[in-house]
Design a protein around this motif. Structure first.
Motif, PDB file in Angstrom:
ATOM      1  N   ILE A  41       0.838  -1.201   0.000  1.00 32.42           N
ATOM      2  CA  ILE A  41       0.000   0.000   0.000  1.00 32.42           C
ATOM      3  C   ILE A  41       0.875   1.254   0.000  1.00 32.42           C
ATOM      4  N   ALA A  42       1.953   1.239   0.773  1.00 31.35           N
ATOM      5  CA  ALA A  42       2.871   2.384   0.762  1.00 31.35           C
ATOM      6  C   ALA A  42       3.472   2.569  -0.626  1.00 31.35           C
ATOM      7  N   SER A  43       3.829   1.475  -1.277  1.00 30.37           N
ATOM      8  CA  SER A  43       4.381   1.538  -2.626  1.00 30.37           C
ATOM      9  C   SER A  43       3.359   2.101  -3.613  1.00 30.37           C
ATOM     10  N   ASP A  47       3.823   5.437  -5.851  1.00 30.37           N
ATOM     11  CA  ASP A  47       3.579   5.436  -7.299  1.00 30.37           C
ATOM     12  C   ASP A  47       2.566   6.507  -7.688  1.00 30.37           C
ATOM     13  N   GLU A  48       1.469   6.613  -6.943  1.00 35.15           N
ATOM     14  CA  GLU A  48       0.457   7.639  -7.232  1.00 35.15           C
ATOM     15  C   GLU A  48       1.046   9.041  -7.141  1.00 35.15           C
ATOM     16  N   SER A  49       1.904   9.270  -6.157  1.00 33.83           N
ATOM     17  CA  SER A  49       2.484  10.609  -5.971  1.00 33.83           C
ATOM     18  C   SER A  49       3.443  10.979  -7.102  1.00 33.83           C
ATOM     19  N   LEU A  50       4.023   9.979  -7.757  1.00 31.86           N
ATOM     20  CA  LEU A  50       4.992  10.242  -8.822  1.00 31.86           C
ATOM     21  C   LEU A  50       4.323  10.565 -10.159  1.00 31.86           C
ATOM     22  N   VAL A  51       3.045  10.237 -10.315  1.00 32.28           N
ATOM     23  CA  VAL A  51       2.342  10.518 -11.569  1.00 32.28           C
ATOM     24  C   VAL A  51       2.394  12.010 -11.880  1.00 32.28           C
ATOM     25  N   GLU A  52       2.130  12.844 -10.887  1.00 28.69           N
ATOM     26  CA  GLU A  52       2.112  14.287 -11.125  1.00 28.69           C
ATOM     27  C   GLU A  52       3.514  14.860 -11.369  1.00 28.69           C
ATOM     28  N   LEU A  53       4.541  14.035 -11.203  1.00 30.19           N
ATOM     29  CA  LEU A  53       5.918  14.462 -11.463  1.00 30.19           C
ATOM     30  C   LEU A  53       6.420  13.944 -12.812  1.00 30.19           C
ATOM     31  N   TRP A  59       4.727   4.249 -17.695  1.00 30.39           N
ATOM     32  CA  TRP A  59       6.096   4.659 -18.036  1.00 30.39           C
ATOM     33  C   TRP A  59       6.905   3.542 -18.688  1.00 30.39           C
ATOM     34  N   PRO A  60       6.808   2.269 -18.242  1.00 29.06           N
ATOM     35  CA  PRO A  60       7.583   1.211 -18.904  1.00 29.06           C
ATOM     36  C   PRO A  60       7.289   1.090 -20.405  1.00 29.06           C
ATOM     37  N   ALA A  61       6.075   1.374 -20.816  1.00 29.20           N
ATOM     38  CA  ALA A  61       5.739   1.319 -22.249  1.00 29.20           C
ATOM     39  C   ALA A  61       6.466   2.416 -23.023  1.00 29.20           C
ATOM     40  N   ARG A  62       6.926   3.426 -22.312  1.00 29.31           N
ATOM     41  CA  ARG A  62       7.681   4.532 -22.928  1.00 29.31           C
ATOM     42  C   ARG A  62       9.187   4.354 -22.758  1.00 29.31           C
ATOM     43  N   GLY A  63       9.589   3.195 -22.224  1.00 36.23           N
ATOM     44  CA  GLY A  63      11.017   2.898 -22.125  1.00 36.23           C
ATOM     45  C   GLY A  63      11.663   3.244 -20.803  1.00 36.23           C
ATOM     46  N   HIS A  64      10.860   3.638 -19.803  1.00 38.01           N
ATOM     47  CA  HIS A  64      11.403   4.029 -18.491  1.00 38.01           C
ATOM     48  C   HIS A  64      10.698   3.254 -17.389  1.00 38.01           C
ATOM     49  N   ALA A  65      11.344   3.161 -16.231  1.00 37.49           N
ATOM     50  CA  ALA A  65      10.706   2.559 -15.057  1.00 37.49           C
ATOM     51  C   ALA A  65      11.415   3.054 -13.804  1.00 37.49           C
ATOM     52  N   CYS A  66      10.768   2.846 -12.673  1.00 35.01           N
ATOM     53  CA  CYS A  66      11.391   3.038 -11.366  1.00 35.01           C
ATOM     54  C   CYS A  66      11.468   1.672 -10.700  1.00 35.01           C
ATOM     55  N   PHE A  67      12.652   1.325 -10.236  1.00 34.74           N
ATOM     56  CA  PHE A  67      12.854   0.083  -9.495  1.00 34.74           C
ATOM     57  C   PHE A  67      13.267   0.450  -8.074  1.00 34.74           C
ATOM     58  N   SER A  68      12.746  -0.275  -7.110  1.00 32.83           N
ATOM     59  CA  SER A  68      13.156  -0.080  -5.711  1.00 32.83           C
ATOM     60  C   SER A  68      14.552  -0.652  -5.528  1.00 32.83           C
ATOM     61  N   SER A 114       0.837   4.981  11.410  1.00 36.27           N
ATOM     62  CA  SER A 114       0.888   3.539  11.592  1.00 36.27           C
ATOM     63  C   SER A 114       2.215   2.933  11.148  1.00 36.27           C
ATOM     64  N   TYR A 115       2.805   3.474  10.067  1.00 38.13           N
ATOM     65  CA  TYR A 115       3.926   2.793   9.421  1.00 38.13           C
ATOM     66  C   TYR A 115       4.729   3.806   8.620  1.00 38.13           C
ATOM     67  N   VAL A 116       6.034   3.607   8.586  1.00 39.85           N
ATOM     68  CA  VAL A 116       6.915   4.451   7.778  1.00 39.85           C
ATOM     69  C   VAL A 116       7.752   3.540   6.879  1.00 39.85           C
ATOM     70  N   MET A 117       7.720   3.843   5.581  1.00 37.91           N
ATOM     71  CA  MET A 117       8.578   3.146   4.621  1.00 37.91           C
ATOM     72  C   MET A 117       9.538   4.181   4.041  1.00 37.91           C
ATOM     73  N   GLU A 118      10.807   3.996   4.302  1.00 31.36           N
ATOM     74  CA  GLU A 118      11.839   4.827   3.686  1.00 31.36           C
ATOM     75  C   GLU A 118      12.369   4.042   2.501  1.00 31.36           C
ATOM     76  N   GLU A 119      12.490   4.691   1.356  1.00 34.41           N
ATOM     77  CA  GLU A 119      12.868   3.978   0.142  1.00 34.41           C
ATOM     78  C   GLU A 119      13.840   4.794  -0.696  1.00 34.41           C
ATOM     79  N   VAL A 120      14.774   4.085  -1.305  1.00 30.94           N
ATOM     80  CA  VAL A 120      15.590   4.618  -2.393  1.00 30.94           C
ATOM     81  C   VAL A 120      15.132   3.880  -3.642  1.00 30.94           C
ATOM     82  N   PHE A 121      14.751   4.657  -4.667  1.00 29.50           N
ATOM     83  CA  PHE A 121      14.329   4.034  -5.925  1.00 29.50           C
ATOM     84  C   PHE A 121      15.144   4.620  -7.065  1.00 29.50           C
TER      85      PHE A 121
END
Length: 165
Positions: A41-43, A47-53, A59-68, A114-121
């Motif tokens: 759910i955090a992921s 992902d939803e927050s990155l759409v506006e950026l 994005w993968p269909a356009r040749g790009h992706a984000c990997f954790s 409730s929960y914190v997810m820190e991530e480098v992607f």
């Protein structure tokens, strides 16, 4: 000494992503949200927050992706079936090929964190499936959001074990 976690009111000032009640199907034998679903759910919220950026789901269909690349997870308060939860995202930084974020799962029913997810992607070129520099428009949008979030009146509750290289 670690930075304290932000309050419900501080997090409520950020946009809510992946807002939903905890479904019965996600409950475990302990009667709360199963551990595997917190990260999912955090992921989704990230992902939803990155759409506006400029990073759409397609994005993968356009040749790009984000990997954790790395995660640090902190469980603070259980979420139970029917509790309404949302993800609140704070971008911390960006390098040429990576970004650093915090995703807070908020229990809106009980007004608590409730929960914190820190991530480098990482930005991935799907043709090579290797890291690549962020496209210029996405890099600029990430930089704007990082600067905006740096102005928040509370310190980020980072683990200290993740960062950009």
């Amino acid at each position: 000494m670690s930075t304290p976690h932000p309050s419900f009111d501080q997090l409520a000032a950020l946009p809510a992503y992946a807002r939903q009640p905890v479904p019965v199907a996600f409950e475990d034998v302990n009667g709360h949200l199963n551990v595997r679903h917190y990260t999912g759910i955090a992921s989704e919220g990230l992902d939803e927050s990155l759409v506006e950026l400029g990073i759409p789901q397609s994005w993968p269909a356009r040749g790009h992706a984000c990997f954790s690349a790395e995660h640090h997870l902190t469980y603070l308060a259980e979420l139970r079936t029917g509790d309404v939860m949302s993800a609140r995202v704070r971008l911390l930084g960006r390098s040429e090929r990576a970004a650093h974020a915090l995703v807070h799962l908020v229990d809106e029913t009980h007004e608590r964190l409730s929960y914190v997810m820190e991530e480098v992607f990482l930005h991935i070129d799907m043709a090579t499936r290797r890291t690549a520099p962020w496209p210029e428009d996405v890099a600029s949008a990430l930089d704007r959001r990082v600067a905006e979030h740096a102005e928040l009146p509370w310190e980020p509750d980072v683990s200290g074990c993740l960062g950009l290289r």
